[in-house]
Design a protein around this motif. Structure first.
Motif, PDB file in Angstrom:
ATOM      1  N   UNK A 239       0.831  -1.211   0.000  1.00 20.70           N
ATOM      2  CA  UNK A 239       0.000   0.000   0.000  1.00 20.70           C
ATOM      3  C   UNK A 239       0.863   1.257   0.000  1.00 20.70           C
ATOM      4  N   UNK A 240       2.000   1.211   0.679  1.00 22.80           N
ATOM      5  CA  UNK A 240       2.906   2.366   0.715  1.00 22.80           C
ATOM      6  C   UNK A 240       3.465   2.683  -0.666  1.00 22.80           C
ATOM      7  N   UNK A 241       3.871   1.647  -1.397  1.00 19.73           N
ATOM      8  CA  UNK A 241       4.388   1.852  -2.750  1.00 19.73           C
ATOM      9  C   UNK A 241       3.298   2.420  -3.658  1.00 19.73           C
ATOM     10  N   UNK A 242       2.119   1.816  -3.612  1.00 18.52           N
ATOM     11  CA  UNK A 242       1.022   2.287  -4.462  1.00 18.52           C
ATOM     12  C   UNK A 242       0.619   3.715  -4.106  1.00 18.52           C
ATOM     13  N   UNK A 243       0.574   4.042  -2.820  1.00 19.10           N
ATOM     14  CA  UNK A 243       0.236   5.402  -2.393  1.00 19.10           C
ATOM     15  C   UNK A 243       1.251   6.392  -2.965  1.00 19.10           C
ATOM     16  N   UNK A 244       2.529   6.053  -2.849  1.00 19.67           N
ATOM     17  CA  UNK A 244       3.571   6.957  -3.335  1.00 19.67           C
ATOM     18  C   UNK A 244       3.512   7.121  -4.851  1.00 19.67           C
ATOM     19  N   UNK A 245       3.293   6.029  -5.570  1.00 18.67           N
ATOM     20  CA  UNK A 245       3.189   6.122  -7.027  1.00 18.67           C
ATOM     21  C   UNK A 245       2.004   6.993  -7.438  1.00 18.67           C
ATOM     22  N   UNK A 246       0.890   6.879  -6.711  1.00 14.61           N
ATOM     23  CA  UNK A 246      -0.300   7.652  -7.044  1.00 14.61           C
ATOM     24  C   UNK A 246      -0.174   9.112  -6.633  1.00 14.61           C
ATOM     25  N   UNK A 247       0.224   9.367  -5.377  1.00 13.57           N
ATOM     26  CA  UNK A 247       0.141  10.724  -4.837  1.00 13.57           C
ATOM     27  C   UNK A 247       1.443  11.520  -4.907  1.00 13.57           C
ATOM     28  N   UNK A 248       2.586  10.865  -4.864  1.00 12.73           N
ATOM     29  CA  UNK A 248       3.855  11.594  -4.997  1.00 12.73           C
ATOM     30  C   UNK A 248       4.255  11.714  -6.460  1.00 12.73           C
ATOM     31  N   UNK A 249       4.205  10.590  -7.184  1.00 14.57           N
ATOM     32  CA  UNK A 249       4.592  10.591  -8.598  1.00 14.57           C
ATOM     33  C   UNK A 249       3.442  11.109  -9.462  1.00 14.57           C
TER      34      UNK A 249
END
Length: 126
Positions: free
Chosen positions: A43-53
């Motif tokens: 979930x952390x990776x997906x969150x970062x890909x969605x909201x940071x990237x």
């Protein structure tokens, strides 16, 4: 100490397989980040890909996941595929210092990834 997690995205074209990596003075590394409080590593990776990237993670499919030792620390490494990569997507990754690099140029990275039982990345760089 917060746990780390790593991720990469496989993108295939006529040249071959490309992996999303970060270039540093020590060579290439997988995209690494801290596990968010209250989130699983995935979930952390997906969150970062969605909201940071800022990419559409609904396109992604989990291709593989392994536990590996990166920089002397055991981390979960998630490998995704099925992302439609165009200039706009590349620009989003560029802003975060990430790029897609041909697997044949990542031999050093793949051989440095230590996993407990098998090394699935060793044949990808050949």
């Amino acid at each position: 100490m917060q746990k780390k997690v790593a991720g990469t995205i496989i993108y295939n074209d006529q040249q071959g397989s490309h992996f999303l990596v970060k270039h540093s003075t020590n060579g290439y590394n997988f995209y690494q980040l801290l596990v968010r409080a209250g989130h699983s590593p995935l979930a952390s990776v997906l969150w970062d890909l969605r909201y940071t990237i800022g990419i559409d993670v609904d396109q992604l499919r989990l291709y593989d996941s392994i536990m590996a030792e990166l920089d002397d620390e055991k981390v979960a490494v998630f490998v995704f595929d099925h992302l439609a990569v165009d200039g706009q997507v590349r620009a989003k990754f560029d802003r975060q210092g990430l790029e897609f690099v041909l697997a044949s140029e990542l031999h050093e990275l793949f051989t440095s990834v230590r996993v407990s039982e098998t090394m699935p990345f060793t044949n990808l760089s050949k």
